[in-house]
Design a protein around this motif. Structure first.
Motif, PDB file in Angstrom:
ATOM      1  N   ALA A 147       0.992  -1.251  -0.019  1.00  0.00           N
ATOM      2  CA  ALA A 147       0.042   0.051  -0.044  1.00  0.00           C
ATOM      3  C   ALA A 147       0.827   1.314  -0.029  1.00  0.00           C
ATOM      4  O   ALA A 147       0.353   2.186  -0.754  1.00  0.00           O
ATOM      5  N   THR A 148       2.104   1.196   0.970  1.00  0.00           N
ATOM      6  CA  THR A 148       2.803   2.507   0.545  1.00  0.00           C
ATOM      7  C   THR A 148       3.843   2.754  -0.214  1.00  0.00           C
ATOM      8  O   THR A 148       4.880   3.448  -0.048  1.00  0.00           O
ATOM      9  N   THR A 149       3.590   1.785  -1.429  1.00  0.00           N
ATOM     10  CA  THR A 149       4.733   1.748  -2.356  1.00  0.00           C
ATOM     11  C   THR A 149       4.249   3.183  -3.303  1.00  0.00           C
ATOM     12  O   THR A 149       3.162   3.361  -3.748  1.00  0.00           O
ATOM     13  N   THR A 150       5.268   4.023  -3.633  1.00  0.00           N
ATOM     14  CA  THR A 150       4.828   5.325  -4.200  1.00  0.00           C
ATOM     15  C   THR A 150       5.021   4.851  -5.717  1.00  0.00           C
ATOM     16  O   THR A 150       5.316   4.039  -6.023  1.00  0.00           O
ATOM     17  N   PHE A 151       4.158   6.068  -6.277  1.00  0.00           N
ATOM     18  CA  PHE A 151       4.022   6.022  -7.835  1.00  0.00           C
ATOM     19  C   PHE A 151       5.301   5.866  -8.592  1.00  0.00           C
ATOM     20  O   PHE A 151       5.497   4.899  -9.380  1.00  0.00           O
ATOM     21  N   ASN A 152       6.554   6.507  -8.226  1.00  0.00           N
ATOM     22  CA  ASN A 152       7.823   6.644  -8.591  1.00  0.00           C
ATOM     23  C   ASN A 152       8.453   5.188  -8.607  1.00  0.00           C
ATOM     24  O   ASN A 152       9.070   4.812  -9.490  1.00  0.00           O
ATOM     25  N   GLU A 153       8.192   4.468  -7.381  1.00  0.00           N
ATOM     26  CA  GLU A 153       8.705   2.977  -7.266  1.00  0.00           C
ATOM     27  C   GLU A 153       8.091   2.204  -8.010  1.00  0.00           C
ATOM     28  O   GLU A 153       8.767   1.462  -8.744  1.00  0.00           O
ATOM     29  N   ILE A 154       6.659   2.329  -8.531  1.00  0.00           N
ATOM     30  CA  ILE A 154       6.092   1.440  -9.489  1.00  0.00           C
ATOM     31  C   ILE A 154       6.312   1.874 -10.879  1.00  0.00           C
ATOM     32  O   ILE A 154       6.930   0.779 -11.577  1.00  0.00           O
ATOM     33  N   ILE A 155       6.733   3.036 -10.984  1.00  0.00           N
ATOM     34  CA  ILE A 155       7.350   3.406 -12.369  1.00  0.00           C
ATOM     35  C   ILE A 155       8.379   2.972 -12.695  1.00  0.00           C
ATOM     36  O   ILE A 155       8.733   2.237 -14.058  1.00  0.00           O
ATOM     37  N   GLU A 156       9.544   2.839 -11.744  1.00  0.00           N
ATOM     38  CA  GLU A 156      10.842   2.313 -11.965  1.00  0.00           C
ATOM     39  C   GLU A 156      10.874   0.975 -12.294  1.00  0.00           C
ATOM     40  O   GLU A 156      11.430   0.441 -13.196  1.00  0.00           O
ATOM     41  N   TYR A 157       9.838   0.231 -11.393  1.00  0.00           N
ATOM     42  CA  TYR A 157       9.730  -1.170 -11.500  1.00  0.00           C
ATOM     43  C   TYR A 157       9.310  -1.536 -13.058  1.00  0.00           C
ATOM     44  O   TYR A 157       9.686  -2.387 -13.801  1.00  0.00           O
ATOM     45  N   LEU A 158       8.026  -0.930 -13.372  1.00  0.00           N
ATOM     46  CA  LEU A 158       7.698  -1.161 -14.681  1.00  0.00           C
ATOM     47  C   LEU A 158       8.641  -0.795 -15.828  1.00  0.00           C
ATOM     48  O   LEU A 158       8.497  -1.493 -16.957  1.00  0.00           O
ATOM     49  N   LYS A 159       9.443   0.440 -15.681  1.00  0.00           N
ATOM     50  CA  LYS A 159      10.150   0.476 -16.810  1.00  0.00           C
ATOM     51  C   LYS A 159      11.154  -0.568 -16.949  1.00  0.00           C
ATOM     52  O   LYS A 159      11.621  -0.944 -18.230  1.00  0.00           O
ATOM     53  N   SER A 160      11.729  -1.149 -15.849  1.00  0.00           N
ATOM     54  CA  SER A 160      12.650  -1.862 -15.840  1.00  0.00           C
ATOM     55  C   SER A 160      12.380  -3.321 -16.589  1.00  0.00           C
ATOM     56  O   SER A 160      12.897  -3.914 -16.976  1.00  0.00           O
ATOM     57  N   GLN A 161      10.787  -3.592 -16.524  1.00  0.00           N
ATOM     58  CA  GLN A 161      10.146  -4.749 -17.114  1.00  0.00           C
ATOM     59  C   GLN A 161       9.819  -4.767 -18.648  1.00  0.00           C
ATOM     60  O   GLN A 161       9.701  -5.683 -19.292  1.00  0.00           O
ATOM     61  N   ASN A 162      10.181  -3.493 -19.338  1.00  0.00           N
ATOM     62  CA  ASN A 162      10.004  -3.312 -20.990  1.00  0.00           C
ATOM     63  C   ASN A 162       8.530  -3.826 -21.228  1.00  0.00           C
ATOM     64  O   ASN A 162       8.591  -4.771 -22.180  1.00  0.00           O
ATOM     65  N   TYR A 163       7.606  -3.537 -20.702  1.00  0.00           N
ATOM     66  CA  TYR A 163       6.333  -3.888 -21.208  1.00  0.00           C
ATOM     67  C   TYR A 163       5.753  -3.038 -22.609  1.00  0.00           C
ATOM     68  O   TYR A 163       6.210  -1.944 -22.516  1.00  0.00           O
ATOM     69  N   SER A 164       4.989  -3.636 -23.322  1.00  0.00           N
ATOM     70  CA  SER A 164       4.673  -2.883 -24.429  1.00  0.00           C
ATOM     71  C   SER A 164       3.701  -1.976 -23.930  1.00  0.00           C
ATOM     72  O   SER A 164       2.852  -1.988 -23.007  1.00  0.00           O
ATOM     73  N   GLU A 165       3.375  -0.610 -24.953  1.00  0.00           N
ATOM     74  CA  GLU A 165       2.627   0.523 -24.461  1.00  0.00           C
ATOM     75  C   GLU A 165       1.156   0.012 -24.598  1.00  0.00           C
ATOM     76  O   GLU A 165       0.388   0.663 -23.823  1.00  0.00           O
ATOM     77  N   ASP A 166       0.629  -0.965 -25.266  1.00  0.00           N
ATOM     78  CA  ASP A 166      -0.406  -1.561 -25.435  1.00  0.00           C
ATOM     79  C   ASP A 166      -0.933  -2.499 -24.221  1.00  0.00           C
ATOM     80  O   ASP A 166      -1.976  -3.103 -24.484  1.00  0.00           O
ATOM     81  N   SER A 167       0.067  -2.977 -23.645  1.00  0.00           N
ATOM     82  CA  SER A 167      -0.170  -4.023 -22.538  1.00  0.00           C
ATOM     83  C   SER A 167      -0.839  -3.198 -21.139  1.00  0.00           C
ATOM     84  O   SER A 167      -0.799  -2.007 -21.117  1.00  0.00           O
TER      85      SER A 167
END
Lengths: 174, 278
Positions: free
Chosen positions: B71-91
Protein backbone atom coordinates in the motif's frame (compact mmCIF):
# COMPACT_ATOMS: atom_id res chain seq x y z
CA UNK A 1 -7.22 31.18 -3.66
CA UNK A 2 -5.35 34.43 -3.14
CA UNK A 3 -1.77 34.46 -1.92
CA UNK A 4 -2.91 36.77 0.88
CA UNK A 5 -5.10 34.03 2.35
CA UNK A 6 -2.23 31.54 2.22
CA UNK A 7 0.16 33.85 4.06
CA UNK A 8 -2.47 34.30 6.76
CA UNK A 9 -2.69 30.53 7.27
CA UNK A 10 1.11 30.36 7.38
CA UNK A 11 1.22 32.98 10.13
CA UNK A 12 -1.50 31.12 12.01
CA UNK A 13 0.66 28.00 11.95
CA UNK A 14 3.53 29.91 13.53
CA UNK A 15 1.41 30.51 16.60
CA UNK A 16 0.48 26.87 17.14
CA UNK A 17 1.09 24.72 20.15
CA UNK A 18 4.27 22.83 19.24
CA UNK A 19 3.92 19.79 21.45
CA UNK A 20 5.46 17.04 19.29
CA UNK A 21 9.21 16.57 19.63
CA UNK A 22 11.01 15.10 16.61
CA UNK A 23 14.64 14.32 15.97
CA UNK A 24 15.66 15.22 12.47
CA UNK A 25 18.83 15.71 10.46
CA UNK A 26 18.83 18.91 8.43
CA UNK A 27 21.77 19.64 6.13
CA UNK A 28 23.93 17.27 8.19
CA UNK A 29 22.99 18.78 11.53
CA UNK A 30 21.23 16.56 14.09
CA UNK A 31 18.36 18.48 15.68
CA UNK A 32 15.60 17.83 18.19
CA UNK A 33 12.82 20.29 17.43
CA UNK A 34 9.18 20.69 18.38
CA UNK A 35 6.36 20.75 15.87
CA UNK A 36 2.61 20.17 15.97
CA UNK A 37 0.36 17.55 14.39
CA UNK A 38 -0.59 19.53 11.29
CA UNK A 39 2.45 21.69 10.64
CA UNK A 40 3.84 21.03 7.17
CA UNK A 41 7.51 20.34 6.67
CA UNK A 42 7.69 23.60 4.69
CA UNK A 43 6.33 25.74 7.54
CA UNK A 44 8.43 23.81 10.04
CA UNK A 45 11.67 24.40 8.12
CA UNK A 46 10.98 28.10 7.61
CA UNK A 47 9.95 28.55 11.25
CA UNK A 48 13.24 27.14 12.51
CA UNK A 49 15.27 29.28 10.11
CA UNK A 50 15.64 27.44 6.81
CA UNK A 51 14.29 30.33 4.75
CA UNK A 52 15.92 29.01 1.58
CA UNK A 53 12.93 26.67 1.37
CA UNK A 54 10.39 28.93 -0.32
CA UNK A 55 6.66 29.06 0.34
CA UNK A 56 4.87 29.26 -3.02
CA UNK A 57 1.56 27.64 -3.81
CA UNK A 58 1.32 25.32 -0.77
CA UNK A 59 -0.44 22.70 -2.89
CA UNK A 60 2.43 20.87 -4.53
CA UNK A 61 2.21 22.62 -7.88
CA UNK A 62 5.10 25.12 -7.97
CA UNK A 63 8.10 23.23 -6.57
CA UNK A 64 9.52 26.26 -4.74
CA UNK A 65 9.56 24.28 -1.48
CA UNK A 66 11.46 21.28 -2.86
CA UNK A 67 13.83 19.50 -0.46
CA UNK A 68 15.57 16.14 -0.50
CA UNK A 69 13.91 13.93 2.10
CA UNK A 70 15.71 10.63 2.75
CA UNK A 71 17.31 10.78 -0.68
CA UNK A 72 14.22 11.76 -2.67
CA UNK A 73 13.09 15.14 -3.98
CA UNK A 74 9.74 16.04 -2.40
CA UNK A 75 7.42 19.04 -2.05
CA UNK A 76 7.81 19.96 1.61
CA UNK A 77 4.39 21.68 1.61
CA UNK A 78 2.75 18.28 1.07
CA UNK A 79 4.37 16.54 4.03
CA UNK A 80 3.62 16.72 7.74
CA UNK A 81 6.71 17.60 9.77
CA UNK A 82 5.55 15.18 12.46
CA UNK A 83 5.89 12.29 10.01
CA UNK A 84 9.57 13.11 9.40
CA UNK A 85 10.91 11.69 12.67
CA UNK A 86 14.48 10.34 12.12
CA UNK A 87 14.56 11.63 8.55
CA UNK A 88 17.41 13.30 6.69
CA UNK A 89 16.64 16.56 4.95
CA UNK A 90 18.76 18.47 2.50
CA UNK A 91 17.85 22.02 1.46
CA UNK A 92 19.57 24.10 -1.20
CA UNK A 93 21.69 25.86 1.45
CA UNK A 94 22.91 22.43 2.54
CA UNK A 95 24.52 22.01 -0.88
CA UNK A 96 26.70 25.08 -0.61
CA UNK A 97 26.72 28.80 0.11
CA UNK A 98 27.94 31.93 -1.66
CA UNK A 99 31.52 31.39 -0.43
CA UNK A 100 31.59 27.76 -1.38
CA UNK A 101 28.87 27.11 -3.96
CA UNK A 102 27.91 23.68 -5.20
CA UNK A 103 28.59 23.17 -8.95
CA UNK A 104 24.82 23.31 -9.54
CA UNK A 105 24.50 26.66 -7.76
CA UNK A 106 27.52 27.97 -9.68
CA UNK A 107 25.99 26.79 -12.96
CA UNK A 108 22.72 28.62 -12.24
CA UNK A 109 24.65 31.86 -11.64
CA UNK A 110 26.97 31.37 -14.64
CA UNK A 111 24.10 30.57 -16.99
CA UNK A 112 22.09 33.58 -15.83
CA UNK A 113 19.24 31.28 -14.82
CA UNK A 114 18.30 33.41 -11.81
CA UNK A 115 16.02 36.42 -12.10
CA UNK A 116 13.92 37.10 -9.00
CA UNK A 117 15.40 33.93 -7.51
CA UNK A 118 12.26 32.73 -5.75
CA UNK A 119 12.04 29.44 -7.65
CA UNK A 120 15.82 28.89 -7.70
CA UNK A 121 16.23 26.82 -4.47
CA UNK A 122 13.57 24.41 -5.76
CA UNK A 123 15.16 24.31 -9.21
CA UNK A 124 18.57 23.62 -7.66
CA UNK A 125 17.18 20.75 -5.58
CA UNK A 126 15.35 19.27 -8.60
CA UNK A 127 18.60 19.49 -10.59
CA UNK A 128 20.58 17.88 -7.77
CA UNK A 129 18.08 15.00 -7.65
CA UNK A 130 18.21 14.56 -11.44
CA UNK A 131 22.01 14.66 -11.74
CA UNK A 132 22.42 12.20 -8.89
CA UNK A 133 20.41 9.67 -10.84
CA UNK A 134 21.35 10.67 -14.35
CA UNK A 135 24.66 12.60 -14.62
CA UNK A 136 24.25 13.31 -18.36
CA UNK A 137 20.54 14.00 -19.00
CA UNK A 138 19.26 15.06 -22.40
CA UNK A 139 16.93 18.04 -22.81
CA UNK A 140 13.77 15.93 -22.62
CA UNK A 141 14.92 14.31 -19.37
CA UNK A 142 15.72 17.75 -17.93
CA UNK A 143 12.25 19.02 -18.86
CA UNK A 144 10.66 15.96 -17.26
CA UNK A 145 12.69 16.37 -14.08
CA UNK A 146 11.75 20.04 -13.79
CA UNK A 147 8.09 19.66 -14.68
CA UNK A 148 7.12 20.17 -11.04
CA UNK A 149 8.98 23.51 -10.81
CA UNK A 150 7.39 26.71 -11.99
CA UNK A 151 9.28 29.90 -12.86
CA UNK A 152 7.31 33.05 -13.52
CA UNK A 153 10.25 35.19 -14.72
CA UNK A 154 12.16 33.19 -17.30
CA UNK A 155 11.11 31.10 -20.25
CA UNK A 156 13.00 28.12 -18.79
CA UNK A 157 15.62 28.38 -21.56
CA UNK A 158 18.34 29.64 -19.20
CA UNK A 159 17.31 27.14 -16.54
CA UNK A 160 17.70 24.21 -18.94
CA UNK A 161 21.08 25.63 -20.02
CA UNK A 162 22.04 25.84 -16.33
CA UNK A 163 21.20 22.17 -15.77
CA UNK A 164 23.34 21.18 -18.76
CA UNK A 165 26.16 23.39 -17.47
CA UNK A 166 25.79 21.88 -13.99
CA UNK A 167 26.11 18.39 -15.50
CA UNK A 168 29.36 19.42 -17.17
CA UNK A 169 30.70 21.07 -13.98
CA UNK A 170 29.89 17.98 -11.96
CA UNK A 171 31.52 15.74 -14.54
CA UNK A 172 34.70 17.84 -14.30
CA UNK A 173 34.67 17.89 -10.50
CA UNK A 174 34.31 14.09 -10.40
CA UNK B 1 -11.86 19.56 15.63
CA UNK B 2 -9.14 21.54 17.34
CA UNK B 3 -5.96 20.98 15.34
CA UNK B 4 -3.88 21.10 18.52
CA UNK B 5 -5.63 17.98 19.84
CA UNK B 6 -4.63 15.87 16.84
CA UNK B 7 -2.18 13.11 17.68
CA UNK B 8 0.32 11.12 15.65
CA UNK B 9 0.63 7.36 16.09
CA UNK B 10 3.73 5.50 14.91
CA UNK B 11 2.83 1.78 14.85
CA UNK B 12 5.72 -0.58 14.15
CA UNK B 13 3.68 -3.07 12.13
CA UNK B 14 0.50 -3.24 10.05
CA UNK B 15 -1.57 -5.15 12.64
CA UNK B 16 -0.94 -2.46 15.21
CA UNK B 17 -1.86 0.21 12.63
CA UNK B 18 -5.25 -1.12 11.58
CA UNK B 19 -6.23 -1.89 15.18
CA UNK B 20 -5.67 1.77 16.09
CA UNK B 21 -7.97 2.71 13.20
CA UNK B 22 -10.63 0.09 14.08
CA UNK B 23 -10.69 1.31 17.69
CA UNK B 24 -11.23 4.86 16.51
CA UNK B 25 -11.99 5.40 12.80
CA UNK B 26 -11.38 9.13 13.32
CA UNK B 27 -7.68 8.33 13.60
CA UNK B 28 -6.84 8.03 9.94
CA UNK B 29 -3.91 6.41 8.11
CA UNK B 30 -1.35 8.71 6.55
CA UNK B 31 1.10 7.43 3.95
CA UNK B 32 2.26 10.10 1.50
CA UNK B 33 -0.06 12.81 2.95
CA UNK B 34 -0.53 14.47 -0.46
CA UNK B 35 -4.34 14.18 -0.55
CA UNK B 36 -4.81 15.04 3.13
CA UNK B 37 -2.74 18.21 2.77
CA UNK B 38 -4.14 19.23 -0.59
CA UNK B 39 -7.70 18.91 0.66
CA UNK B 40 -6.77 20.28 4.13
CA UNK B 41 -8.89 17.54 5.67
CA UNK B 42 -8.28 17.76 9.37
CA UNK B 43 -11.70 16.65 10.66
CA UNK B 44 -10.13 13.70 12.40
CA UNK B 45 -8.58 12.95 15.77
CA UNK B 46 -5.17 11.82 14.68
CA UNK B 47 -2.92 10.31 12.04
CA UNK B 48 -1.41 6.86 11.82
CA UNK B 49 2.05 7.09 10.31
CA UNK B 50 2.45 4.02 8.07
CA UNK B 51 6.17 4.66 7.55
CA UNK B 52 7.30 1.78 9.78
CA UNK B 53 4.78 -0.85 8.58
CA UNK B 54 6.93 -2.26 5.73
CA UNK B 55 4.22 -1.91 3.12
CA UNK B 56 6.46 -0.73 0.32
CA UNK B 57 7.08 -3.62 -2.08
CA UNK B 58 6.26 -5.02 -5.52
CA UNK B 59 6.06 -8.78 -6.06
CA UNK B 60 5.19 -10.13 -9.47
CA UNK B 61 4.21 -13.71 -10.27
CA UNK B 62 4.65 -13.84 -14.04
CA UNK B 63 3.45 -17.45 -14.32
CA UNK B 64 0.01 -16.64 -12.94
CA UNK B 65 -0.01 -13.00 -14.16
CA UNK B 66 -0.41 -11.57 -10.67
CA UNK B 67 1.29 -8.54 -9.20
CA UNK B 68 1.11 -7.59 -5.52
CA UNK B 69 1.87 -4.00 -4.60
CA UNK B 70 2.27 -2.88 -0.98
CA UNK B 71 0.00 0.00 0.00
CA UNK B 72 2.75 2.54 0.71
CA UNK B 73 4.64 1.87 -2.52
CA UNK B 74 5.02 5.26 -4.20
CA UNK B 75 4.11 5.97 -7.82
CA UNK B 76 7.78 6.53 -8.70
CA UNK B 77 8.74 3.15 -7.21
CA UNK B 78 6.10 1.43 -9.37
CA UNK B 79 7.20 3.46 -12.42
CA UNK B 80 10.82 2.39 -11.95
CA UNK B 81 9.78 -1.24 -11.63
CA UNK B 82 7.54 -1.14 -14.72
CA UNK B 83 10.20 0.63 -16.80
CA UNK B 84 12.68 -2.11 -15.91
CA UNK B 85 10.27 -4.76 -17.23
CA UNK B 86 9.91 -3.26 -20.75
CA UNK B 87 6.20 -3.89 -21.16
CA UNK B 88 4.65 -2.84 -24.47
CA UNK B 89 2.60 0.37 -24.60
CA UNK B 90 -0.66 -1.47 -25.30
CA UNK B 91 -0.27 -3.94 -22.43
CA UNK B 92 -1.94 -3.42 -19.07
CA UNK B 93 1.36 -2.39 -17.51
CA UNK B 94 2.01 -0.11 -20.47
CA UNK B 95 -1.11 1.91 -19.69
CA UNK B 96 -0.49 1.71 -15.94
CA UNK B 97 2.98 3.17 -16.54
CA UNK B 98 1.44 5.90 -18.72
CA UNK B 99 -1.13 6.73 -16.01
CA UNK B 100 1.35 6.77 -13.16
CA UNK B 101 3.88 8.84 -15.12
CA UNK B 102 1.37 11.54 -15.95
CA UNK B 103 0.04 11.83 -12.40
CA UNK B 104 1.17 15.11 -10.79
CA UNK B 105 4.88 16.00 -10.91
CA UNK B 106 8.05 13.99 -10.29
CA UNK B 107 8.56 15.12 -6.65
CA UNK B 108 4.89 14.54 -5.85
CA UNK B 109 5.12 11.03 -7.31
CA UNK B 110 7.86 10.40 -4.75
CA UNK B 111 5.14 10.82 -2.11
CA UNK B 112 1.88 9.64 -3.70
CA UNK B 113 1.27 6.04 -2.67
CA UNK B 114 -0.97 3.53 -4.42
CA UNK B 115 -2.80 2.67 -1.19
CA UNK B 116 -3.38 6.32 -0.33
CA UNK B 117 -4.66 7.00 -3.83
CA UNK B 118 -7.26 4.26 -3.53
CA UNK B 119 -8.16 5.04 0.08
CA UNK B 120 -8.81 8.71 -0.66
CA UNK B 121 -9.74 8.24 -4.31
CA UNK B 122 -9.65 11.88 -5.38
CA UNK B 123 -11.69 12.82 -8.46
CA UNK B 124 -8.43 13.59 -10.31
CA UNK B 125 -7.12 10.03 -9.73
CA UNK B 126 -5.06 8.82 -12.68
CA UNK B 127 -4.85 5.18 -11.68
CA UNK B 128 -8.44 4.22 -11.04
CA UNK B 129 -9.58 3.82 -14.64
CA UNK B 130 -6.73 1.48 -15.71
CA UNK B 131 -7.13 -0.60 -12.54
CA UNK B 132 -10.85 -1.05 -13.21
CA UNK B 133 -10.01 -2.91 -16.43
CA UNK B 134 -8.37 -5.76 -14.52
CA UNK B 135 -9.29 -8.01 -11.62
CA UNK B 136 -7.94 -5.75 -8.88
CA UNK B 137 -8.33 -6.90 -5.29
CA UNK B 138 -7.83 -4.66 -2.30
CA UNK B 139 -6.40 -6.48 0.71
CA UNK B 140 -7.20 -4.68 3.96
CA UNK B 141 -7.13 -5.11 7.74
CA UNK B 142 -6.59 -8.79 8.67
CA UNK B 143 -6.18 -9.99 5.06
CA UNK B 144 -9.79 -9.35 4.08
CA UNK B 145 -10.17 -8.77 0.37
CA UNK B 146 -12.61 -6.94 -1.82
CA UNK B 147 -12.79 -6.32 -5.56
CA UNK B 148 -12.04 -2.75 -6.65
CA UNK B 149 -15.53 -1.77 -7.97
CA UNK B 150 -17.10 -2.99 -4.71
CA UNK B 151 -14.37 -1.24 -2.72
CA UNK B 152 -15.10 2.09 -4.43
CA UNK B 153 -18.74 1.77 -3.42
CA UNK B 154 -18.24 0.59 0.16
CA UNK B 155 -14.92 2.11 1.20
CA UNK B 156 -16.39 4.93 3.26
CA UNK B 157 -18.59 2.56 5.25
CA UNK B 158 -15.82 0.13 6.28
CA UNK B 159 -13.19 1.24 8.81
CA UNK B 160 -10.04 -0.11 7.18
CA UNK B 161 -6.44 0.37 6.19
CA UNK B 162 -5.27 -1.00 2.85
CA UNK B 163 -2.45 -3.52 3.15
CA UNK B 164 -1.81 -4.39 -0.49
CA UNK B 165 -3.26 -4.29 -3.97
CA UNK B 166 -3.37 -7.55 -5.92
CA UNK B 167 -3.80 -7.22 -9.67
CA UNK B 168 -4.55 -10.22 -11.87
CA UNK B 169 -3.84 -9.03 -15.38
CA UNK B 170 -4.72 -10.38 -18.78
CA UNK B 171 -2.00 -10.64 -21.41
CA UNK B 172 -4.35 -11.63 -24.25
CA UNK B 173 -6.07 -8.28 -24.68
CA UNK B 174 -4.83 -4.82 -25.52
CA UNK B 175 -5.22 -1.61 -23.56
CA UNK B 176 -5.39 2.12 -24.17
CA UNK B 177 -5.54 5.11 -21.84
CA UNK B 178 -5.74 8.88 -22.19
CA UNK B 179 -6.11 11.78 -19.80
CA UNK B 180 -7.48 15.27 -20.26
CA UNK B 181 -5.99 18.11 -18.25
CA UNK B 182 -5.18 21.80 -18.65
CA UNK B 183 -1.41 21.25 -18.67
CA UNK B 184 0.64 18.07 -18.52
CA UNK B 185 1.61 18.68 -14.87
CA UNK B 186 -1.95 19.55 -13.81
CA UNK B 187 -4.40 17.20 -12.12
CA UNK B 188 -6.53 15.21 -14.56
CA UNK B 189 -9.98 16.55 -15.43
CA UNK B 190 -10.84 13.03 -16.57
CA UNK B 191 -9.10 9.91 -17.76
CA UNK B 192 -10.52 7.11 -19.83
CA UNK B 193 -9.01 3.70 -20.31
CA UNK B 194 -10.27 0.79 -22.35
CA UNK B 195 -9.26 -2.77 -23.01
CA UNK B 196 -10.15 -4.52 -26.22
CA UNK B 197 -9.50 -7.38 -28.56
CA UNK B 198 -10.08 -7.34 -32.29
CA UNK B 199 -10.91 -10.18 -34.63
CA UNK B 200 -9.06 -10.83 -37.89
CA UNK B 201 -11.65 -8.80 -39.81
CA UNK B 202 -11.05 -5.81 -37.47
CA UNK B 203 -14.20 -6.15 -35.42
CA UNK B 204 -14.30 -5.71 -31.68
CA UNK B 205 -14.87 -9.02 -29.97
CA UNK B 206 -14.18 -7.52 -26.57
CA UNK B 207 -14.43 -3.94 -25.29
CA UNK B 208 -14.34 -2.61 -21.73
CA UNK B 209 -14.16 1.07 -20.89
CA UNK B 210 -13.73 2.92 -17.57
CA UNK B 211 -13.76 6.70 -17.16
CA UNK B 212 -12.68 8.56 -14.03
CA UNK B 213 -13.47 12.18 -13.15
CA UNK B 214 -17.25 11.90 -13.54
CA UNK B 215 -19.90 13.05 -11.07
CA UNK B 216 -19.98 9.55 -9.55
CA UNK B 217 -16.17 9.40 -9.63
CA UNK B 218 -16.18 6.64 -12.26
CA UNK B 219 -18.22 5.63 -15.27
CA UNK B 220 -18.50 1.95 -16.12
CA UNK B 221 -21.47 0.63 -18.08
CA UNK B 222 -21.72 -2.95 -19.25
CA UNK B 223 -24.39 -2.13 -21.84
CA UNK B 224 -22.22 0.67 -23.28
CA UNK B 225 -19.32 -1.80 -23.70
CA UNK B 226 -21.55 -4.46 -25.27
CA UNK B 227 -22.60 -2.11 -28.06
CA UNK B 228 -19.05 -2.14 -29.44
CA UNK B 229 -19.04 -5.90 -30.01
CA UNK B 230 -18.90 -6.76 -33.71
CA UNK B 231 -18.49 -3.15 -34.79
CA UNK B 232 -15.74 -2.89 -37.35
CA UNK B 233 -12.94 -0.42 -36.60
CA UNK B 234 -13.50 1.11 -40.06
CA UNK B 235 -17.16 1.72 -39.33
CA UNK B 236 -16.69 5.22 -37.94
CA UNK B 237 -20.36 6.05 -38.18
CA UNK B 238 -21.45 3.17 -35.92
CA UNK B 239 -18.68 3.93 -33.42
CA UNK B 240 -19.71 7.59 -33.30
CA UNK B 241 -23.35 6.59 -32.90
CA UNK B 242 -22.60 4.42 -29.85
CA UNK B 243 -20.37 7.02 -28.21
CA UNK B 244 -22.42 10.13 -29.04
CA UNK B 245 -25.66 8.82 -27.51
CA UNK B 246 -23.98 7.85 -24.23
CA UNK B 247 -24.06 10.18 -21.21
CA UNK B 248 -20.94 9.76 -19.07
CA UNK B 249 -22.24 12.01 -16.30
CA UNK B 250 -19.66 14.75 -15.78
CA UNK B 251 -20.30 17.68 -13.49
CA UNK B 252 -19.30 21.31 -13.93
CA UNK B 253 -16.41 22.75 -11.99
CA UNK B 254 -14.57 26.08 -11.88
CA UNK B 255 -12.70 25.23 -15.10
CA UNK B 256 -15.13 23.42 -17.40
CA UNK B 257 -18.85 22.91 -17.60
CA UNK B 258 -20.32 19.43 -17.83
CA UNK B 259 -21.29 19.70 -21.52
CA UNK B 260 -17.75 20.65 -22.48
CA UNK B 261 -16.33 17.68 -20.56
CA UNK B 262 -18.92 15.30 -22.07
CA UNK B 263 -18.18 16.37 -25.62
CA UNK B 264 -14.39 16.47 -25.13
CA UNK B 265 -14.44 12.99 -23.67
CA UNK B 266 -16.54 11.70 -26.55
CA UNK B 267 -14.29 13.31 -29.16
CA UNK B 268 -11.14 11.96 -27.53
CA UNK B 269 -12.65 8.49 -27.23
CA UNK B 270 -13.54 8.45 -30.94
CA UNK B 271 -10.04 9.72 -31.81
CA UNK B 272 -8.44 7.04 -29.63
CA UNK B 273 -10.39 4.23 -31.27
CA UNK B 274 -9.35 5.56 -34.68
CA UNK B 275 -5.77 5.56 -33.44
CA UNK B 276 -5.79 1.87 -32.43
CA UNK B 277 -6.79 1.01 -35.98
CA UNK B 278 -3.37 2.23 -37.08
Amino acid sequence: MSTFGKRKSYKKNLQGNFDIKISININGEELIVNTNATETLLNFLRRIGYKDVKCGCEEGACGACLVILDGKAVNSCQIFAASCENSKILTSNGLGDSNNPHPIQKAFVDAGAVQCGFCTPGMVIATYDLLNKNPQPDEEQIKNALNGNLCRCTGYVKIIEAVKLAASYMKKSN
Amino acid sequence: MNKAKLKWYNPQNFEEAYKIHLNNPLIIPCAGSTVILRTKRFKNEGFINLKYCNLSYIKEDKINNIIRIGATTTFNEIIEYLKSQNYSEDSFFGILLNSLSSAASYPLRNRITIGGSLFDLPIWSDIISPLLLTETNIIYNDDKNILLPEYIEKRKKIPHIIKEIVIKYNTNIQYFTQRFSLTNFDYAVFRFSFSYSISKDFRFNYFNCAISGTKNLIFIDKSFNEQFINICLDDEESLKKVIEKQLFGFSSDFRFDEEYKEQTCKNLLIESIKRIKN
